[in-house]
Motif scaffolding. Structure first.
Motif, PDB file in Angstrom:
ATOM      1  N   PHE A   1      35.231  82.720 122.689  1.00  0.00           N
ATOM      2  CA  PHE A   1      36.408  83.579 122.589  1.00  0.00           C
ATOM      3  C   PHE A   1      36.201  84.861 123.381  1.00  0.00           C
ATOM      4  CE2 PHE A   1      39.885  85.892 120.913  1.00  0.00           C
ATOM      5  CZ  PHE A   1      39.417  87.156 120.550  1.00  0.00           C
ATOM      6  N   LEU A   2      37.274  85.315 124.044  1.00  0.00           N
ATOM      7  CA  LEU A   2      37.236  86.568 124.781  1.00  0.00           C
ATOM      8  C   LEU A   2      38.204  87.602 124.221  1.00  0.00           C
ATOM      9  CD1 LEU A   2      37.155  85.302 128.464  1.00  0.00           C
ATOM     10  CD2 LEU A   2      35.229  86.103 127.081  1.00  0.00           C
ATOM     11  N   ALA A   3      39.472  87.197 124.105  1.00  0.00           N
ATOM     12  CA  ALA A   3      40.499  88.174 123.730  1.00  0.00           C
ATOM     13  C   ALA A   3      41.696  87.451 123.135  1.00  0.00           C
ATOM     14  CB  ALA A   3      40.930  88.980 124.943  1.00  0.00           C
ATOM     15  N   ALA A   4      42.410  88.163 122.277  1.00  0.00           N
ATOM     16  CA  ALA A   4      43.629  87.628 121.688  1.00  0.00           C
ATOM     17  C   ALA A   4      44.665  88.736 121.568  1.00  0.00           C
ATOM     18  CB  ALA A   4      43.353  87.017 120.313  1.00  0.00           C
ATOM     19  N   ILE A   5      45.926  88.326 121.532  1.00  0.00           N
ATOM     20  CA  ILE A   5      47.008  89.295 121.446  1.00  0.00           C
ATOM     21  C   ILE A   5      48.103  88.723 120.549  1.00  0.00           C
ATOM     22  CG2 ILE A   5      48.147  88.409 123.539  1.00  0.00           C
ATOM     23  CD1 ILE A   5      48.828  91.363 124.213  1.00  0.00           C
ATOM     24  N   THR A   6      48.678  89.562 119.716  1.00  0.00           N
ATOM     25  CA  THR A   6      49.730  89.108 118.820  1.00  0.00           C
ATOM     26  C   THR A   6      51.036  88.871 119.573  1.00  0.00           C
ATOM     27  OG1 THR A   6      50.254  91.419 118.341  1.00  0.00           O
ATOM     28  CG2 THR A   6      48.774  90.277 116.807  1.00  0.00           C
ATOM     29  N   TRP A   7      52.020  88.319 118.864  1.00  0.00           N
ATOM     30  CA  TRP A   7      53.275  87.940 119.497  1.00  0.00           C
ATOM     31  C   TRP A   7      53.942  89.106 120.220  1.00  0.00           C
ATOM     32  CZ3 TRP A   7      58.154  89.890 118.256  1.00  0.00           C
ATOM     33  CH2 TRP A   7      58.164  90.796 117.189  1.00  0.00           C
ATOM     34  N   SER A   8      53.843  90.277 119.659  1.00  0.00           N
ATOM     35  CA  SER A   8      54.519  91.437 120.229  1.00  0.00           C
ATOM     36  C   SER A   8      53.658  92.203 121.218  1.00  0.00           C
ATOM     37  CB  SER A   8      54.909  92.395 119.101  1.00  0.00           C
ATOM     38  OG  SER A   8      53.743  92.929 118.494  1.00  0.00           O
TER      39      SER A   8
ATOM     40  N   ARG B   1      60.382  79.941 123.399  1.00  0.00           N
ATOM     41  CA  ARG B   1      60.086  80.829 122.274  1.00  0.00           C
ATOM     42  C   ARG B   1      58.650  81.337 122.365  1.00  0.00           C
ATOM     43  NH1 ARG B   1      62.171  76.710 117.778  1.00  0.00           N
ATOM     44  NH2 ARG B   1      61.123  75.324 119.241  1.00  0.00           N
ATOM     45  N   PHE B   2      58.291  81.764 123.549  1.00  0.00           N
ATOM     46  CA  PHE B   2      56.943  82.257 123.819  1.00  0.00           C
ATOM     47  C   PHE B   2      56.536  83.358 122.864  1.00  0.00           C
ATOM     48  CE2 PHE B   2      53.209  83.076 126.131  1.00  0.00           C
ATOM     49  CZ  PHE B   2      53.113  84.424 126.454  1.00  0.00           C
ATOM     50  N   SER B   3      57.497  84.174 122.468  1.00  0.00           N
ATOM     51  CA  SER B   3      57.181  85.302 121.596  1.00  0.00           C
ATOM     52  C   SER B   3      56.815  84.861 120.184  1.00  0.00           C
ATOM     53  CB  SER B   3      58.354  86.281 121.552  1.00  0.00           C
ATOM     54  OG  SER B   3      59.504  85.658 121.039  1.00  0.00           O
ATOM     55  N   TYR B   4      56.953  83.569 119.873  1.00  0.00           N
ATOM     56  CA  TYR B   4      56.552  83.070 118.556  1.00  0.00           C
ATOM     57  C   TYR B   4      55.050  82.790 118.503  1.00  0.00           C
ATOM     58  CZ  TYR B   4      61.440  82.220 117.207  1.00  0.00           C
ATOM     59  OH  TYR B   4      62.769  82.353 116.886  1.00  0.00           O
ATOM     60  N   PHE B   5      54.380  82.898 119.659  1.00  0.00           N
ATOM     61  CA  PHE B   5      52.986  82.507 119.757  1.00  0.00           C
ATOM     62  C   PHE B   5      52.070  83.703 119.959  1.00  0.00           C
ATOM     63  CE2 PHE B   5      53.243  77.869 120.291  1.00  0.00           C
ATOM     64  CZ  PHE B   5      54.607  77.704 120.519  1.00  0.00           C
ATOM     65  N   ALA B   6      50.977  83.714 119.229  1.00  0.00           N
ATOM     66  CA  ALA B   6      49.869  84.581 119.592  1.00  0.00           C
ATOM     67  C   ALA B   6      49.121  83.887 120.731  1.00  0.00           C
ATOM     68  CB  ALA B   6      48.939  84.793 118.412  1.00  0.00           C
ATOM     69  N   MET B   7      48.510  84.664 121.599  1.00  0.00           N
ATOM     70  CA  MET B   7      47.851  84.112 122.772  1.00  0.00           C
ATOM     71  C   MET B   7      46.399  84.562 122.834  1.00  0.00           C
ATOM     72  SD  MET B   7      50.184  82.316 124.216  1.00  0.00           S
ATOM     73  CE  MET B   7      49.381  81.975 125.793  1.00  0.00           C
ATOM     74  N   GLY B   8      45.603  83.750 123.499  1.00  0.00           N
ATOM     75  CA  GLY B   8      44.192  84.091 123.613  1.00  0.00           C
ATOM     76  C   GLY B   8      43.610  83.650 124.941  1.00  0.00           C
TER      77      GLY B   8
ATOM     78  N   GLY C   1      51.373  94.085 120.124  1.00  0.00           N
ATOM     79  CA  GLY C   1      51.032  95.293 119.415  1.00  0.00           C
ATOM     80  C   GLY C   1      49.615  95.360 118.897  1.00  0.00           C
ATOM     81  N   SER C   2      48.954  94.219 118.842  1.00  0.00           N
ATOM     82  CA  SER C   2      47.577  94.188 118.362  1.00  0.00           C
ATOM     83  C   SER C   2      46.761  93.244 119.232  1.00  0.00           C
ATOM     84  CB  SER C   2      47.520  93.726 116.912  1.00  0.00           C
ATOM     85  OG  SER C   2      46.202  93.723 116.432  1.00  0.00           O
ATOM     86  N   THR C   3      45.538  93.671 119.525  1.00  0.00           N
ATOM     87  CA  THR C   3      44.641  92.861 120.333  1.00  0.00           C
ATOM     88  C   THR C   3      43.268  92.802 119.674  1.00  0.00           C
ATOM     89  OG1 THR C   3      44.020  94.793 121.664  1.00  0.00           O
ATOM     90  CG2 THR C   3      45.800  93.401 122.510  1.00  0.00           C
ATOM     91  N   ASN C   4      42.474  91.851 120.101  1.00  0.00           N
ATOM     92  CA  ASN C   4      41.122  91.673 119.584  1.00  0.00           C
ATOM     93  C   ASN C   4      40.256  91.189 120.732  1.00  0.00           C
ATOM     94  OD1 ASN C   4      38.881  91.316 118.011  1.00  0.00           O
ATOM     95  ND2 ASN C   4      39.737  89.699 116.726  1.00  0.00           N
ATOM     96  N   TYR C   5      39.025  91.703 120.801  1.00  0.00           N
ATOM     97  CA  TYR C   5      38.135  91.351 121.900  1.00  0.00           C
ATOM     98  C   TYR C   5      36.761  90.959 121.390  1.00  0.00           C
ATOM     99  CZ  TYR C   5      41.575  93.643 124.894  1.00  0.00           C
ATOM    100  OH  TYR C   5      42.736  94.001 125.542  1.00  0.00           O
ATOM    101  N   ALA C   6      36.127  90.084 122.129  1.00  0.00           N
ATOM    102  CA  ALA C   6      34.719  89.795 121.881  1.00  0.00           C
ATOM    103  C   ALA C   6      33.900  91.010 122.315  1.00  0.00           C
ATOM    104  CB  ALA C   6      34.283  88.567 122.668  1.00  0.00           C
ATOM    105  N   HIS C   7      32.785  91.236 121.642  1.00  0.00           N
ATOM    106  CA  HIS C   7      31.963  92.397 121.965  1.00  0.00           C
ATOM    107  C   HIS C   7      31.490  92.363 123.418  1.00  0.00           C
ATOM    108  CE1 HIS C   7      32.035  93.912 117.972  1.00  0.00           C
ATOM    109  NE2 HIS C   7      31.415  92.881 117.445  1.00  0.00           N
ATOM    110  N   SER C   8      31.285  91.168 123.940  1.00  0.00           N
ATOM    111  CA  SER C   8      30.731  91.036 125.290  1.00  0.00           C
ATOM    112  C   SER C   8      31.674  91.529 126.375  1.00  0.00           C
ATOM    113  CB  SER C   8      30.360  89.573 125.549  1.00  0.00           C
ATOM    114  OG  SER C   8      31.511  88.742 125.426  1.00  0.00           O
ATOM    115  N   VAL C   9      32.955  91.624 126.059  1.00  0.00           N
ATOM    116  CA  VAL C   9      33.918  92.027 127.087  1.00  0.00           C
ATOM    117  C   VAL C   9      34.731  93.258 126.697  1.00  0.00           C
ATOM    118  CG1 VAL C   9      34.104  89.657 127.892  1.00  0.00           C
ATOM    119  CG2 VAL C   9      35.783  90.535 126.242  1.00  0.00           C
ATOM    120  N   GLU C  10      34.563  93.729 125.486  1.00  0.00           N
ATOM    121  CA  GLU C  10      35.339  94.885 125.036  1.00  0.00           C
ATOM    122  C   GLU C  10      35.040  96.088 125.921  1.00  0.00           C
ATOM    123  OE1 GLU C  10      34.842  95.706 120.910  1.00  0.00           O
ATOM    124  OE2 GLU C  10      36.797  96.682 120.772  1.00  0.00           O
ATOM    125  N   GLY C  11      36.105  96.744 126.381  1.00  0.00           N
ATOM    126  CA  GLY C  11      35.956  97.881 127.272  1.00  0.00           C
ATOM    127  C   GLY C  11      35.993  97.506 128.744  1.00  0.00           C
TER     128      GLY C  11
END
Length: 125
Positions: free
Chosen positions: A46-53, A27-34, A55-65
């Motif tokens: 922290f560097l990056a995270a991604i939602t289950w789908s 059930r990997f899709s039940y987990f957000a990953m980072g 569809g949404s991601t988040n990045y640390a400023h140091s690595v964004e882009g």
């Protein structure tokens, strides 16, 4: 969930590298990953995270882009594409799983309950 990170190695500054993380959970899709990293002598960050789908991601400023997180739920994998690498990116990189569809606005290590073993990335100048 058990996680296995791979793809680390030695790369020259300015180069690229892609890390992968394979999850054992059906059930990997039940987990957000980072992705996190721990430079020598420093704390895990922290560097990056991604939602289950994906569809949404988040990045640390140091690595964004420069870094991009993605996932393939059909293959139970998450990836971290790293471009324009710098010597200060040298660290042990960890993937992590959070038993939730999403993640907090500012994820920390405490928000993720399962961790891979880490893979070393060394960027030479």
């Amino acid at each position: 969930v058990q996680l296995q990170a791979s793809g680390g190695g030695l790369v020259q500054a300015g180069g690229s590298l892609t890390l992968s993380c394979a999850a054992s959970e059906r059930r990997f899709s039940y987990f957000a990953m980072g992705w996190f990293r721990q430079p020598p002598g420093k704390e895990r960050e922290f560097l990056a995270a991604i939602t289950w789908s994906g569809g949404s991601t988040n990045y640390a400023h140091s690595v964004e882009g420069r870094f991009a997180i993605s996932r393939d739920n059909g293959k139970n994998t998450v990836h971290l594409q790293m471009n324009s690498l710098k010597p200060e990116d040298t660290a042990v990189y960890y993937c992590a799983a959070r038993r939730s569809l999403g993640f907090p606005e500012r994820p920390t290590s405490e928000d993720f309950g399962s961790w891979g073993q880490g893979t070393l990335v060394t960027v030479s100048s």
